[in-house]
Write a protein that holds these residues in place. Structure first.
Motif, PDB file in Angstrom:
ATOM      1  N   ALA A   2     -73.503 106.153 -18.169  1.00 18.40           N
ATOM      2  CA  ALA A   2     -73.431 107.450 -18.845  1.00 18.40           C
ATOM      3  C   ALA A   2     -74.706 108.254 -18.641  1.00 18.40           C
ATOM      4  CB  ALA A   2     -73.161 107.246 -20.331  1.00 18.40           C
ATOM      5  N   ASN A   3     -75.839 107.546 -18.487  1.00 19.25           N
ATOM      6  CA  ASN A   3     -77.098 108.283 -18.340  1.00 19.25           C
ATOM      7  C   ASN A   3     -77.238 108.944 -16.971  1.00 19.25           C
ATOM      8  OD1 ASN A   3     -77.349 105.847 -17.048  1.00 19.25           O
ATOM      9  ND2 ASN A   3     -79.519 105.643 -17.472  1.00 19.25           N
ATOM     10  N   TYR A   8     -77.307 114.433 -11.351  1.00 20.79           N
ATOM     11  CA  TYR A   8     -77.544 114.593  -9.902  1.00 20.79           C
ATOM     12  C   TYR A   8     -76.480 115.525  -9.343  1.00 20.79           C
ATOM     13  CZ  TYR A   8     -80.658 111.042 -11.240  1.00 20.79           C
ATOM     14  OH  TYR A   8     -81.665 110.416 -11.914  1.00 20.79           O
ATOM     15  N   ALA A   9     -76.808 116.148  -8.232  1.00 24.64           N
ATOM     16  CA  ALA A   9     -75.920 117.213  -7.745  1.00 24.64           C
ATOM     17  C   ALA A   9     -75.885 117.242  -6.229  1.00 24.64           C
ATOM     18  CB  ALA A   9     -76.414 118.564  -8.277  1.00 24.64           C
ATOM     19  N   ALA A 102     -82.415 108.276  -8.963  1.00 25.47           N
ATOM     20  CA  ALA A 102     -82.605 107.828 -10.349  1.00 25.47           C
ATOM     21  C   ALA A 102     -83.648 106.721 -10.432  1.00 25.47           C
ATOM     22  CB  ALA A 102     -81.278 107.339 -10.930  1.00 25.47           C
ATOM     23  N   ALA A 103     -83.706 105.879  -9.413  1.00 24.27           N
ATOM     24  CA  ALA A 103     -84.652 104.754  -9.404  1.00 24.27           C
ATOM     25  C   ALA A 103     -86.055 105.199  -8.983  1.00 24.27           C
ATOM     26  CB  ALA A 103     -84.144 103.663  -8.463  1.00 24.27           C
ATOM     27  N   GLY A 104     -86.186 106.439  -8.569  1.00 22.85           N
ATOM     28  CA  GLY A 104     -87.505 106.942  -8.187  1.00 22.85           C
ATOM     29  C   GLY A 104     -87.912 106.613  -6.769  1.00 22.85           C
ATOM     30  N   MET A 269     -66.902 107.241 -16.890  1.00 18.55           N
ATOM     31  CA  MET A 269     -68.254 107.797 -16.821  1.00 18.55           C
ATOM     32  C   MET A 269     -68.236 109.301 -17.108  1.00 18.55           C
ATOM     33  SD  MET A 269     -70.909 107.647 -13.635  1.00 18.55           S
ATOM     34  CE  MET A 269     -72.166 108.920 -13.443  1.00 18.55           C
ATOM     35  N   ALA A 270     -67.232 109.971 -16.544  1.00 17.86           N
ATOM     36  CA  ALA A 270     -67.153 111.427 -16.715  1.00 17.86           C
ATOM     37  C   ALA A 270     -66.595 111.821 -18.074  1.00 17.86           C
ATOM     38  CB  ALA A 270     -66.284 112.024 -15.604  1.00 17.86           C
ATOM     39  N   GLY A 271     -65.977 110.854 -18.772  1.00 16.03           N
ATOM     40  CA  GLY A 271     -65.310 111.179 -20.032  1.00 16.03           C
ATOM     41  C   GLY A 271     -64.105 112.076 -19.804  1.00 16.03           C
ATOM     42  N   MET A 272     -63.438 111.844 -18.692  1.00 16.57           N
ATOM     43  CA  MET A 272     -62.295 112.690 -18.340  1.00 16.57           C
ATOM     44  C   MET A 272     -61.084 111.828 -18.006  1.00 16.57           C
ATOM     45  SD  MET A 272     -64.117 115.417 -15.795  1.00 16.57           S
ATOM     46  CE  MET A 272     -65.677 116.188 -16.198  1.00 16.57           C
ATOM     47  N   LYS A 273     -59.953 112.505 -17.838  1.00 15.54           N
ATOM     48  CA  LYS A 273     -58.717 111.848 -17.452  1.00 15.54           C
ATOM     49  C   LYS A 273     -58.162 112.533 -16.197  1.00 15.54           C
ATOM     50  CE  LYS A 273     -57.123 109.874 -21.777  1.00 15.54           C
ATOM     51  NZ  LYS A 273     -58.493 109.538 -22.162  1.00 15.54           N
TER      52      LYS A 273
END
Lengths: 388, 137
Positions: A2-3, A8-9, A102-104, A269-273
């Motif tokens: 979730a984080n 990211y894009a 994300a991991a740098g 993860m997206a909170g979608m269906k």
């Protein structure tokens, strides 16, 4: 995960000219694709510190393929991998890019591929597929033909229903002047039914085209994306699953097959269906793969993909526009990079005649692996992209 | 065209016993000593319980057609003379599935669930391929 949602894009996307074009090697197509994507993002060489490249079919023992592509562009890389999941690679590269940032490990990652049919100077190694090839069971078409046979047997799916997928994606390709089959014009269900058998029960028009070409996308943080040329396309969801299947890409006893966990992870993860998607890009090497994917990713119940896809809803203008640039079936076999790039372009609203009105959320899938190894090994990758 | 401009299996260290038994016209697969699973392809480890112990058990050779397709196009020249030819996935009585050709009947006669039994086809002194033919009731 979730984080990672919306952090990211994709900020750049490019495809080379593609089709029956034989003027460049796989390296050449890859390099040109990277240039287009980086320029599209409004970035330059010194901004790119990560590079992922899909392993081409002819790579063999050429190690450090991705790093060599980087060297040919003098990229200052601190992160680079060659990735090897066949047609699941482009979507998986976007995922890996987000994880690396994300991991740098790096800040901005290019994800690229290039492919040429019969490239000069390359010796294709014919793999030792000892349990399939001696019988003449060769190629991805055979795998999908077996799947179609079982699907027809178990669920009553008909060739005409597969044909409607081909008709819909050709319709979409005819709205895309860059598509390989644009100039061929639309096809009818009768055209599909009259096209020759390749591996029965699949006909010629059930199979994707073959394509030389390349392409890339650029991934960076959503924060950094704010200052770039185009509105960012956020990565809201992602998932993968890998399974060994002897021709049974539906849930089975474990529920692990057919990409089902890849879809579930992505939507959670997206909170979608699935019903929240405005447009979808389903990896479509073959018509039957679209049917099984729609089922396994939850757009319709298992076994009902045939009737679901039959009514034209997958066309641009339909209820669930799918493969809006024409897909592998009619845009070109861009190894799944075309699906990612089209997702980006739809959400940027750059698609002109084939633009899905007000598109905000796009589901993208990749599919690949080693259909003729034993056990039959398949990789599934998924993304949900969102326009903020 | 000689039959074997086709691909021949090149056994690995892990799969060689399977092909050795085929050469003796025996269909044998590994049965796990830990959990009893009969597995295919041959492997050093049981995919289910990870036991390293196994024995090569002789199978009944009987099974059913799980899926079948017809190649109307040869993807490699060695198969051109056979077009249209079938390939099938056979589900064996003991559980494993494997690819093969169905021989001894016309392509149009093949159907899912068709009972079949193994029929060995000797290619040369090194290679014998297990294929399957209909069981006549």
């Amino acid at each position: 995960m979730a984080n990672l949602k919306d952090q990211y894009a994709i900020v750049g996307a490019g495809l080379t000219k593609f089709g029956k074009i034989f003027d460049k090697s796989p390296v050449g197509f890859t390099l040109e694709g990277i240039k287009l994507a980086v320029e599209d993002a409004g970035l330059s060489r010194d901004d790119i510190d990560g590079l992922l490249v899909a392993m081409p079919a002819m790579m063999g023992e050429e190690h450090a393929w991705a790093a060599r592509i980087g060297a040919l562009l003098e990229l200052p890389l601190t992160f680079s991998y060659t990735m090897d999941m066949g047609g699941a690679t482009p979507v998986a590269m976007v995922q890996t890019a987000a994880l690396a940032i994300a991991a740098g490990l790096c800040k901005t990652v290019v994800c690229a591929y290039g492919h040429s049919e019969n490239p000069q100077g390359a010796a294709f190694a014919i793999p030792n597929l000892e349990f399939t090839m001696p019988y003449g069971d060769i190629g991805a078409t055979a795998l999908q033909a077996h799947i179609a046979r079982r699907h027809m047997h178990e669920f009553g799916t008909r060739s005409e229903q597969l044909g409607q997928v081909a008709v819909a994606f050709r319709h979409n390709a005819c709205l895309n002047p860059d598509a390989q089959m644009f100039s061929k014009g639309p096809i009818t269900l009768a055209d599909h039914q009259q096209s020759r058998w390749v591996v029965e029960p699949l006909r010629l028009l059930d199979c994707c085209v073959q394509t030389c070409g390349g392409g890339a996308v650029v991934v960076t943080s959503a924060e950094r994306a704010q200052d770039l040329k185009h509105p960012p396309v956020l990565i809201s969801g992602m998932g993968q699953s890998h399974s060994a299947e002897i021709i049974e890409p539906w849930p089975g006893k474990t529920g692990h097959r057919g990409g089902i966990p890849a879809g579930r992870m992505c939507f959670e993860m997206a909170g979608m269906k699935p019903k929240d998607m405005d447009v979808i890009q389903i990896y479509d090497g073959f018509t039957i793969l679209v049917i099984t994917s729609l089922e396994n990713y939850g757009f319709c119940p298992i076994g009902e993909g045939g009737p679901f896809a039959e009514d034209g809803k997958l066309k641009v203008g339909g209820a669930l526009p799918c493969c809006t640039a024409g897909g592998l079936l009619s845009e070109g076999h861009l190894m799944g990079m075309g699906h990612v790039v089209e997702g980006v372009r739809q959400l940027r609203r750059q698609c002109k005649e084939r633009q899905v009105k007000d598109a905000e959320i796009c589901f993208v899938t990749g599919y690949g692996g080693a259909p003729h190894t034993y056990p039959v090994t398949l990789c599934y990758s998924t993304l949900i992209l969102r326009r903020p | 065209m000689s039959e074997w401009e086709k691909f021949l299996p090149k056994p690995t260290e892990d799969t060689e016993p399977y092909w050795d038994y085929c050469r003796k016209q025996e269909l044998r697969m590994q049965k796990c000593k830990g959990c009893g699973l009969v597995r295919f392809p041959p492997s050093v480890i049981c995919p289910r319980c990870w036991s390293l112990g196994h024995e090569w058990v002789k199978l009944s050779g009987r099974g059913k057609v799980w899926s079948w397709v017809i190649f109307h196009q040869a993807f490699y020249p060695g198969y051109a003379d056979d077009v249209p030819y079938n390939t099938a996935i056979i589900e064996l009585e003991e559980g494993p599935r494997l690819h093969a050709n169905v021989i001894g009947c016309r392509n149009e006669e093949i159907y899912i669930e068709m009972p079949v039994e193994v029929a060995f086809e000797k290619v040369d002194d090194e290679v014998t391929l297990p294929k399957f033919r209909p069981v006549l009731s």
